[in-house]
Design an enzyme around this catalytic site. Structure first.
Site, PDB file in Angstrom:
ATOM      1  CD  GLN A 186      44.164   8.000  54.229  1.00 23.87           C
ATOM      2  OE1 GLN A 186      43.433   7.043  54.408  1.00 23.87           O
ATOM      3  NE2 GLN A 186      43.770   9.233  54.441  1.00 23.87           N
ATOM      4  N   GLY A 187      48.839   8.846  52.736  1.00 23.84           N
ATOM      5  CA  GLY A 187      49.160  10.110  52.066  1.00 23.84           C
ATOM      6  C   GLY A 187      48.109  10.484  51.046  1.00 23.84           C
ATOM      7  CE1 TYR A 188      45.042   7.277  50.056  1.00 21.22           C
ATOM      8  CE2 TYR A 188      42.758   7.606  50.668  1.00 21.22           C
ATOM      9  CZ  TYR A 188      43.769   6.781  50.225  1.00 21.22           C
ATOM     10  OH  TYR A 188      43.488   5.470  49.948  1.00 21.22           O
ATOM     11  CB  SER A 189      44.493  15.548  52.817  1.00 20.34           C
ATOM     12  OG  SER A 189      43.268  14.912  53.061  1.00 20.34           O
TER      13      SER A 189
ATOM     14  CB  SER B 168      47.009   9.926  61.428  1.00 18.00           C
ATOM     15  OG  SER B 168      45.871  10.567  60.947  1.00 18.00           O
TER      16      SER B 168
ATOM     17  CD  GLU C 257      39.291   8.127  56.625  1.00 20.70           C
ATOM     18  OE1 GLU C 257      40.338   8.265  57.256  1.00 20.70           O
ATOM     19  OE2 GLU C 257      38.959   8.872  55.686  1.00 20.70           O
TER      20      GLU C 257
END
Lengths: 364, 409
Positions: free
Chosen positions: B132-135, B167, B251
């Site tokens: 997951q590419g969020y932060s 992660s 989440e």
């Protein structure tokens, strides 16, 4: 599977909450606390009209024969209003004891009068959950002697259930010769707590007969603990609601104090503890009927956990009110003190946790 | 209130137990999973087990058949029964990475038909691993201020920027990423797009981020002119914030699993019963014992709280404030459980890397440290408290320095 209130239970909860708001607003609680008996005839009759007093009494004996979960909903509502009413002894602990070990004649004699509200029951079992000042009641040759402290719902009681050792529970009318009732004033003026002194009180009325009440005493104490946890839940909920309302209304530095994270987070912490606490009380209440093998351990956990979180909530809610929280004017202290007293009765958190450890084989 | 599951569900429980008897031996070993989760790509055995569970409907139960799932009706109680029986038997419940728990529900809600057909099946079977590419370094709690850019070039976007706390990026096949496609949008919540990309695309550089545990549970991911076709956008271009909020909702549900809490609590109880100090069992020390009991009460509360939430789900009711408190409570409780184990072990509690005296492969100090990461990740406890107070209790927001209050969502 339905873990929560059924449609009927929601309607019932609404009714009982509205009843508490109507019958026991703060001003009324304040007035009744002056007298300190933990009892009011008008409120008691109205509770009877609602069917609350016979909630655990079977229909054949004039009650409504509902579940223990329903009884816990009533206890919670009474805690929300800090209502002075001897519900715990009469409507919860006595019917549970009678159901567990009462003879048909004992049930026939007392349950209908309990359900109608005519007979109010005081509970003398503190020596089972921790004897202080060498108190204790002995039974010998049909005669009771000794003292019992911290008798619950005592000041308005017509009948006492008195534990004499771990296996005997005597049913003693208030006017029995040799029995005297001495008030024990606590910080909380909404419950009537007293000491019983027994001087050669004759009894031929032991619950279930000689040495037959051990299991009944244990079940009654579990039931009382869950009801106290529910009462504490209700009291804590009121404190949270009042703190949140105050934080939104009170302004400092040109804005509601509830917009400051320092204050807002206190409110969030309270509710974050309260909601899982409610789930625990619900389960503990349902387990008293449906999961006998877990009933004791979860009763201990409900009592101790709610005592712990409600202590924090009572302090935090008071802090959110600032100086006003400490005054009599706000009346917050009625709930604060109710939580304080509920915590100590029928075994404080440390003691009941130990009991839960013993029950699971974690302590001797 | 009714604690009975009823006949249909007791029959289902029987079915699950029979499955366990017949196939349980095929489950990957989970005893050391607390240490390796998120470090390595799932083993072949794990993937085979996953496929079996999907086929039987014991995981991804409600994913429609046409996308490779079991096609079951949503039935949270059956999901719970599977979880209870697998936990009791010590079996792996199957994979639960961000692809399965977050991307798949989002695609089913907002993805195109082609996206659903290409990605859902392989993802739930464990054949395609996602990150997951969020932060970003400058966009943590304030995620909507993210700056990774996607410039238009013909039918493609060209991505530049950096993600962090990613992660499993070091072994993932794919990433779902939030990028800014319209830098001049009137509010920071607009102009973000939700894009799917292959980790093999040229220009992606994954660097493991070593954490305090000494392991690398996370990565930094750098993007230099990474070319992605526009058709990889999920939902509408520029509306990625809305799409992302679908996944964040999923989440927050992840981080308070009562089975995991119970497992760890009873593992500590076992530890206290077997370890000794000065020749006395730790459980016979009234202080450790009391701490265990306090934690047990909290674990009970969370277990029955999750049943209450499940009931809300079954009844299709909107959960209220009770939903919002789970992450805050669950993560702190898990750390407090690990803390008791570490404390009760005394000096043994800080042994970490090998040696004759090391207990349980160092899992307790690992969990104790790892859990502070969980308390921070997915919205720190402080953010959780804001959410509880603002959304749950309706309290006013803190005045903001970046946007006008009415724009905030």
């Amino acid at each position: 599977m339905e873990f929560g209130l059924s449609e009927d239970q929601r309607i019932f909860e609404d009714a009982i909450r509205r009843f508490v708001e109507d019958q026991a607003p703060l001003d009324r609680v304040r007035e009744l606390a002056e007298d300190g008996t933990g009892f009011d005839e008008t409120i008691w009759r109205a509770l009877g009209d609602l069917g609350a007093l016979g909630v655990l009494v079977p229909e054949e004996h004039g009650g409504s024969g509902l579940s223990f979960f329903d009884a816990a909903l009533i206890a919670e509502a009474l805690g929300r209003g800090a209502v002075p009413a001897p519900f715990l002894g009469s409507a919860v602990m006595a019917p549970v004891a009678l159901a567990a070990a009462g003879t048909p004649a004992q049930k026939q004699e007392w349950l209908p009068r309990i359900a109608s509200g005519e007979c109010k029951v005081g509970i003398a079992v503190a020596e089972v959950t921790g004897a202080r000042d060498q108190a204790g009641v002995t039974l010998s040759g049909g005669t009771l002697n000794g003292r019992s402290l911290f008798v619950l719902d005592a000041l308005s009681a017509d009948l006492f259930l008195i534990a004499a050792g771990p296996d005997n529970l005597a049913l003693v009318p208030r006017d029995a010769a040799g029995l005297s009732v001495e008030e024990m004033p606590t910080v909380d003026r909404t419950r009537g707590i007293a000491e019983l002194v027994l001087d050669n009180v004759r009894t031929n009325n032991l619950l279930g007969g000689q040495d037959a009440a051990g299991e009944a005493i244990r079940r009654m104490i579990d039931a009382g603990r869950v009801a106290l946890a529910a009462d504490t839940l209700g009291a804590a909920e009121t404190m949270v609601q009042r703190a949140v309302a105050y934080a939104m209304e009170r302004k400092q530095f040109g804005r509601p104090i509830g917009s400051f994270q320092a204050v807002k987070h206190m409110c969030a912490e309270m509710v974050a503890e309260l909601e899982p606490g409610r789930s625990l009380v619900w389960y503990a209440a349902a387990a008293q009927d449906a999961v006998p093998e877990e009933a004791h351990v979860v009763a201990c956990h409900a009592k101790s956990h709610l005592s712990e979180i409600a202590r924090d909530i009572a302090n935090t809610a008071t802090l959110v009110h600032g100086g006003m929280g400490f005054t009599d004017l706000m009346g917050l202290h009625y709930w604060y003190k109710r939580i304080m007293v509920n915590r100590q009765m029928l075994g404080g958190p440390d003691r009941v946790r130990h009991e839960a450890a013993v029950a699971q084989g974690w302590a001797a | 209130m009714d604690l009975r599951y009823g006949e249909e569900y007791e029959a289902f429980r029987e079915e699950v137990r029979n499955f366990i008897k017949e196939y349980g031996h095929l489950s990957p070993n989970i005893s050391g999973s607390g240490l390796s989760g998120g470090i390595h790509k799932p083993s072949e055995r794990t993937v085979e087990w996953q496929k079996l569970l999907v086929e039987k409907g014991y995981t991804s139960r409600t994913i429609p058949k046409e996308y490779g799932g079991f096609g079951g009706e949503p039935d949270p109680l059956k999901t719970l029964i599977v979880s209870e029986e697998f936990t009791r038997a010590g079996l792996s419940p199957g994979l639960s990475g961000q692809g399965i728990s977050m991307l798949v529900p989002t695609l089913l809600e907002a993805g195109s038909e082609e996206q659903k057909r290409s990605y859902v099946g392989p993802t739930i079977r464990g054949e395609m691993i996602w990150c997951q590419g969020y932060s970003e370094p400058g966009a943590g709690s304030d995620l909507a201020s993210l700056q990774t850019s996607a410039r238009e070039e013909g039918d493609d976007f060209i991505i530049n920027g950096q993600k962090i706390w990613t992660s499993s990026a070091h072994y993932a096949d794919m990433m779902f990423v939030l990028v800014r496609t319209e830098p001049n949008a009137p509010s920071k919540y607009q102009g973000i797009s939700y894009i799917l990309l292959s980790m093999d695309t040229p220009g992606i550089d994954v660097r493991p981020l070593k954490t305090m545990t000494g392991r690398s549970e996370f990565n930094e991911v750098f993007f230099t002119d990474v070319r992605v076709p526009k058709s990889n956008v999920v939902g509408r271009r520029g509306e990625g914030w809305k799409v992302a909020n679908t996944t964040l909702k999923h989440e927050r549900g992840l981080l308070g699993d009562p089975n995991q809490i119970d497992n760890q609590l009873y593992a500590v109880a076992e530890l206290l019963k077997t370890e000794t100090v000065d020749g006395t069992r730790l459980i016979d020390n009234p202080i450790y014992r009391d701490r265990l009991l306090r934690l047990q009460a909290r674990a009970y509360a969370m277990r029955w709280h999750s049943m209450r939430l499940l009931t809300t789900e079954i009844k299709h009711e909107e959960p209220g404030i009770e939903r919002l408190v789970v992450k805050l409570n669950g993560t702190h409780l898990m750390q407090d459980i690990a803390a008791l184990a570490v404390d009760a072990l005394g000096e043994l509690g800080v042994l970490y890397d090998g040696g004759a005296h090391l207990r349980n492969n160092g899992v307790w100090p690992f969990r104790y440290m790892f859990q502070i990461g969980m308390i921070i990740g997915g919205g720190t406890s402080q953010i959780q408290k804001n959410i509880i107070a603002e959304r749950g209790l309706g309290m006013p927001r803190e005045p903001r320095g970046d946007v006008k209050a009415k724009e905030a969502v």
